[in-house]
Design a protein around this motif. Structure first.
Motif, PDB file in Angstrom:
ATOM      1  N   LYS A  50       0.870   4.104  -3.146  1.00 61.89           N
ATOM      2  CA  LYS A  50       0.421   5.316  -3.040  1.00 61.89           C
ATOM      3  C   LYS A  50       1.530   6.477  -3.441  1.00 61.89           C
ATOM      4  CE  LYS A  50      -2.665   4.869   1.180  1.00 61.89           C
ATOM      5  NZ  LYS A  50      -2.670   5.182   2.288  1.00 61.89           N
ATOM      6  N   TYR A  77      -5.671   3.450  -5.703  1.00 61.85           N
ATOM      7  CA  TYR A  77      -4.291   3.986  -5.147  1.00 61.85           C
ATOM      8  C   TYR A  77      -3.659   4.531  -6.546  1.00 61.85           C
ATOM      9  CZ  TYR A  77      -4.970   1.032  -1.308  1.00 61.85           C
ATOM     10  OH  TYR A  77      -5.527   0.220  -0.305  1.00 61.85           O
ATOM     11  N   VAL A 130       0.813  -1.057  -0.123  1.00 57.34           N
ATOM     12  CA  VAL A 130      -0.064  -0.040  -0.011  1.00 57.34           C
ATOM     13  C   VAL A 130       0.740   1.116   0.144  1.00 57.34           C
ATOM     14  CG1 VAL A 130      -1.652   1.338   1.287  1.00 57.34           C
ATOM     15  CG2 VAL A 130      -1.863  -1.058   0.897  1.00 57.34           C
TER      16      VAL A 130
END
Length: 344
Positions: free
Chosen positions: A195, A244, A191
């Motif tokens: 990002k 994302y 993650v």
């Protein structure tokens, strides 16, 4: 107090056997303008004591102590106090080449890039290998390459998700409040990197191997007893990448890429589960493999994309794929045993 150019964040939890190697590799970097932020995540061994001994000798070392909250919280704490223009991450049981940050920093400055990526040394069963990439080398790659090639790679493979073989811009991390999600022990890097990669305009890959990833003997199998790796594979398959990344790919293309990764990751895990170990009985490992073979996502994906996967593989890959499709544990056991024998 002078502002360092690079802040290196090192989460620490019960690594007394390895922490000294890590610290030595950091303090002897040829690039000196660093701060080293060790975040002790509630260690119960001598890790904290060892860091304190070095703390007295090198003013660049900082030690933050917290209750055991996990690696994500530890890294986020390090980010919150980092003062450097650039941020890097090292795991406390790993070590780095003495010129790693010199190479990453100089490349970042030369190309004015938002991120620099290098190779990693890995060690499996006592054998060393290098994980590299097929990106153009020593070249500033812009937004078109990022959106067309890099983002496809992020969906298709898992080899870009380590945070430890990269140099990040602190401003991008802090201005966009990018952090590691707490509570996800297996994919916290994913993650964070998704990002970050969504906010960059350029990146550079250097064909240089500076990071040593240590595989502690038995650690992978011990972690299997605590964590469900297949659950993590499913979680990655179910990631909403549009959340994302500002993707240009169609939904159908994204589905095909992530579906093929689900099957490839499942097959890799099947190989791993069939490796003999006294820590887990054969019957228990077979039960875990059956759970994968009969999972509704795996069944649905392999029927939908079987032919395209089959056409891409060699004879061995095709045999394994067919055995997965037919849910044949016996054939998978024979094939993986043969593969281990051939690769001795």
């Amino acid at each position: 107090m002078n502002t360092p150019k690079i802040s290196v964040i090192i989460p620490v939890y019960n690594v007394e056997k390895y922490i000294q190697d890590c610290i030595e590799s950091l303090i002897h970097q040829t690039f000196k303008d660093c701060e080293f932020i060790f975040v002790n995540d509630g260690s119960t061994d001598k890790s904290k004591l060892i860091i304190e001994l070095y703390l007295e000798k090198d003013s660049r070392i900082q030690l933050v102590n917290q209750e055991n909250k996990g690696v994500s919280v530890a890294r986020n704490e390090g980010i919150s106090i980092a003062r450097g223009q650039y941020i890097a991450f090292v795991d406390a049981d790993d070590w780095i080449e003495k010129d790693m940050y010199q190479r990453l920093h100089d490349t970042m400055e030369q190309y004015q890039s938002d991120i620099v990526l290098c190779n990693m040394f890995g060690y499996v069963n006592g054998k060393q290998f290098i994980s590299g990439y097929e990106f153009p080398k020593e070249k500033r790659l812009g937004i078109d390459f990022i959106q067309d090639t890099l983002w496809r790679h992020l969906i298709q493979k898992d080899d870009l998700y380590s945070s430890c073989n990269k140099l990040f811009k602190a401003a991008i991390i802090k201005d966009n409040a990018i952090n590691f999600p707490p509570g996800n022990k297996l994919s916290e890097d994913n993650v964070f990197n998704l990002k970050y990669f969504n906010k960059i305009q350029s990146f550079v890959y250097i064909d240089y191997t500076g990071y040593h990833y240590r595989e502690v003997a038995g650690s992978a199998m011990r972690s299997i007893l605590k964590m469900n790796y297949f659950e993590n594979i499913l979680r990655l398959y179910q990631v909403d990448y549009r959340r994302y990344l500002d993707l240009k790919f169609s939904d159908e293309e994204i589905e095909k890429i992530r579906s093929e990764k689900l099957i490839n990751n499942t097959i890799s895990l099947i190989h791993f589960y069939f490796v003999p170990t006294p820590q887990l009985s054969l019957m228990k490992r077979i039960a875990m493999i059956k759970q994968m073979l009969y999972n509704e996502d795996v069944v649905g994906v392999i029927h939908k994309y079987y032919q395209s996967l089959y056409d891409k593989g060699g004879r061995y890959d095709q045999f394994i794929l067919k055995a997965v499709k037919n849910q044949s544990v016996v054939k998978l056991y024979i094939a993986t045993s043969y593969s281990r024998y051939r690769n001795k």
